[in-house]
Design an enzyme around this catalytic site. Structure first.
Site, PDB file in Angstrom:
ATOM      1  N   LYS A  38      -5.168 -11.531  -7.169  1.00 51.19           N
ATOM      2  CA  LYS A  38      -6.412 -11.798  -6.433  1.00 51.19           C
ATOM      3  C   LYS A  38      -7.486 -10.809  -6.902  1.00 51.19           C
ATOM      4  O   LYS A  38      -7.156  -9.726  -7.404  1.00 51.19           O
ATOM      5  CB  LYS A  38      -6.187 -11.706  -4.922  1.00 51.19           C
ATOM      6  CG  LYS A  38      -5.911 -10.316  -4.417  1.00 51.19           C
ATOM      7  CD  LYS A  38      -5.965 -10.241  -2.897  1.00 51.19           C
ATOM      8  CE  LYS A  38      -5.811  -8.784  -2.468  1.00 51.19           C
ATOM      9  NZ  LYS A  38      -5.965  -8.519  -1.074  1.00 51.19           N
ATOM     10  N   LYS A  81     -10.528  -4.556  -5.412  1.00 51.23           N
ATOM     11  CA  LYS A  81     -11.035  -3.281  -5.928  1.00 51.23           C
ATOM     12  C   LYS A  81      -9.880  -2.369  -6.295  1.00 51.23           C
ATOM     13  O   LYS A  81      -9.984  -1.568  -7.208  1.00 51.23           O
ATOM     14  CB  LYS A  81     -11.945  -2.555  -4.933  1.00 51.23           C
ATOM     15  CG  LYS A  81     -12.200  -3.306  -3.673  1.00 51.23           C
ATOM     16  CD  LYS A  81     -13.073  -2.634  -2.663  1.00 51.23           C
ATOM     17  CE  LYS A  81     -12.671  -3.107  -1.279  1.00 51.23           C
ATOM     18  NZ  LYS A  81     -13.659  -3.015  -0.258  1.00 51.23           N
ATOM     19  N   LYS A  97       0.828  -1.219   0.000  1.00 52.13           N
ATOM     20  CA  LYS A  97       0.000   0.000   0.000  1.00 52.13           C
ATOM     21  C   LYS A  97       0.854   1.257   0.000  1.00 52.13           C
ATOM     22  O   LYS A  97       0.452   2.265  -0.567  1.00 52.13           O
ATOM     23  CB  LYS A  97      -0.965  -0.007   1.184  1.00 52.13           C
ATOM     24  CG  LYS A  97      -2.001  -1.100   1.071  1.00 52.13           C
ATOM     25  CD  LYS A  97      -3.408  -0.587   1.166  1.00 52.13           C
ATOM     26  CE  LYS A  97      -4.386  -1.657   0.746  1.00 52.13           C
ATOM     27  NZ  LYS A  97      -5.699  -1.525   1.334  1.00 52.13           N
TER      28      LYS A  97
HETATM   29  P1  AMP Z   1     -11.232  -5.596   2.021  1.00 56.74           P
HETATM   30  O1  AMP Z   1     -12.093  -5.442   0.832  1.00 56.74           O
HETATM   31  O2  AMP Z   1      -9.780  -5.525   1.708  1.00 56.74           O
HETATM   32  O3  AMP Z   1     -11.657  -4.736   3.186  1.00 56.74           O
HETATM   33  O4  AMP Z   1     -11.447  -7.108   2.492  1.00 56.74           O
HETATM   34  C1  AMP Z   1     -12.565  -7.549   3.212  1.00 56.74           C
HETATM   35  C2  AMP Z   1     -12.484  -9.052   3.434  1.00 56.74           C
HETATM   36  O5  AMP Z   1     -12.513  -9.764   2.201  1.00 56.74           O
HETATM   37  C3  AMP Z   1     -11.175  -9.481   4.117  1.00 56.74           C
HETATM   38  O6  AMP Z   1     -11.461 -10.531   5.025  1.00 56.74           O
HETATM   39  C4  AMP Z   1     -10.338 -10.001   2.980  1.00 56.74           C
HETATM   40  O7  AMP Z   1      -9.398 -10.980   3.402  1.00 56.74           O
HETATM   41  C5  AMP Z   1     -11.387 -10.617   2.088  1.00 56.74           C
HETATM   42  N1  AMP Z   1     -10.949 -10.630   0.677  1.00 56.74           N
HETATM   43  C6  AMP Z   1     -10.644  -9.542  -0.076  1.00 56.74           C
HETATM   44  N2  AMP Z   1     -10.299  -9.923  -1.337  1.00 56.74           N
HETATM   45  C7  AMP Z   1     -10.398 -11.280  -1.376  1.00 56.74           C
HETATM   46  C8  AMP Z   1     -10.178 -12.269  -2.392  1.00 56.74           C
HETATM   47  N3  AMP Z   1      -9.812 -11.943  -3.633  1.00 56.74           N
HETATM   48  N4  AMP Z   1     -10.369 -13.571  -2.072  1.00 56.74           N
HETATM   49  C9  AMP Z   1     -10.758 -13.917  -0.822  1.00 56.74           C
HETATM   50  N5  AMP Z   1     -10.982 -13.042   0.181  1.00 56.74           N
HETATM   51  C10 AMP Z   1     -10.810 -11.742  -0.081  1.00 56.74           C
END
Ligand code: AMP
Ligand code: TRP
Length: 344
Positions: A200, A203, A113
């Site tokens: 992965k 967003k 980041k």
């Molecule tokens: P975030 O959008 O980064 O706040 O992530 C929210 C939750 O979604 C967290 O528990 C992440 O580990 C999970 N997460 C985000 N992207 C992925 C992905 N591509 N595959 C699996 N889990 C994800």
């Protein structure tokens, strides 16, 4: 009445769309665990400030994510907004003094980041917030003495740090005060970008790298149709892109309870083993299953949007109730760490 259920806690940032990676990696588990555990789920707006962001948009994004989580099936009494419980930041400060600079410098999310931050803001700005991010996360978790934290694979390192902080705190105060939280993964802890399965789903990588849980049908079909299957490189067994489509198909069909999609997936798996799988067929079934799943989310969201005020009132009330739990922990922590506890 004592509550003997184990405690589960998790959070998600209000930084844009909730996508199928979030859902299959974490939020699906949030929903499933609610009937068995004492659950705390939050929208982490303090965390969303750690990267350059638009102050005019944050509050709306927070409410938007609340509607989305409720539409996906999170219960309102488990759901709250992080900044409505300011004790998280108070505990974060205390934990800052129980966490080494070296540990934070090794966090891969910080490295990634801070690189992104440099690229996106003209002034080469990296906030102290993004460095301290995992300490606030540890406070989020430990303040409720969570036993388990449902998250995707990318959060493993942060959970390890939460345990390190808890352990150091316990050693220093001479009491096994904080529970060491475990990470809880779904069967699909890492969903890949359909546009580039070497990454992965996320967003921050740009629009084509995630499929929103609330996207319209045409967009979902287009994204699945153009999903990368084989990159041309020789791979043993199944390529990551194809495996990802099977995960999305099976995952959606299970939630929908759609046996015909599950049967089709089993048949296509055999076709793949025999080298006769048609990717167009796999994509058609996957798109149908995702559309069926997300139509359910969209319908529920439309209902919620009929009375936004009622939803906001509910979440403010649940945040106030949950805050009481956090306040109790901070009181005990002050006692243990030599800070003053005074009733005004
Ligand atoms: P975030 O959008 O980064 O706040 O992530 C929210 C939750 O979604 C967290 O528990 C992440 O580990 C999970 N997460 C985000 N992207 C992925 C992905 N591509 N595959 C699996 N889990 C994800
Ligand atoms: N860091 C998590 C993410 O990016 C969000 C988060 C903040 C979180 N606090 C948390 C997750 C506490 C689990 C528990 O996805």
């Amino acid at each position: 009445m004592t509550d003997n259920r184990k405690t589960v806690l998790s959070g998600i940032q209000p930084t844009g769309h909730i996508h199928l990676g979030n859902y299959f990696g974490a939020v699906q588990n949030w929903v499933n665990l609610q009937d068995v555990y004492r659950c705390f789920y939050m929208v982490v707006d303090y965390h969303a400030m750690t990267m350059p962001y638009d102050v005019k948009k944050l509050r709306n994004s927070t409410w938007e994510l609340i509607y989305n989580l409720l539409a996906i099936g999170v219960k309102p009494e488990s759901l709250f907004i992080q900044s409505l419980v300011p004790e998280h930041t108070e505990l974060c400060w205390i934990f800052n003094c129980f966490c080494s600079h070296g540990n934070l410098s090794r966090m891969t999310q910080f490295k990634d980041k801070s690189q992104q931050s440099k690229e996106s803001s003209k002034e080469d700005f990296i906030s102290v917030g993004i460095f301290d991010y995992p300490v606030l996360q540890a406070a989020d978790i430990l303040i409720y003495k969570a036993d388990a934290v449902p998250v995707g694979k990318d959060q493993e390192q942060h959970l390890e740090l939460s345990r390190t902080i808890a352990q150091r705190f316990n050693n220093q105060v001479g009491k096994e005060y904080f529970v060491l939280p475990e990470t809880l993964f779904t069967e699909t802890p890492k969903i890949l970008s359909t546009a580039d399965p070497s990454k992965k789903m996320s967003k921050s990588a740009g629009e084509k790298h995630y499929i929103s849980c609330f996207a319209d049908e045409a967009r979902i079909r287009k994204q699945i149709k153009s999903a990368v299957t084989d990159t041309g490189e020789a791979t043993e067994g199944m390529s990551p892109g194809v495996e990802n489509l099977f995960m999305l198909l099976n995952g959606s069909a299970k939630v929908n309870g759609n046996q015909s999609h599950l049967d089709a997936a089993a048949k296509m798996l055999k076709d793949h083993e025999q080298g006769i799988l048609k990717y167009s067929e796999l994509k058609a079934h996957t798109a149908d299953a995702i559309v069926e799943l997300t139509n359910g989310f969209k319908k529920k969201k439309d209902e919620l949007l009929q009375d936004k005020r009622a939803v906001k009132d509910q979440i403010k009330a649940s945040s106030a109730a949950i805050r009481k739990v956090a306040q109790e922990t901070v009181k005990e922590v002050k006692e243990l760490t030599g800070l003053l506890n005074v009733k005004y």
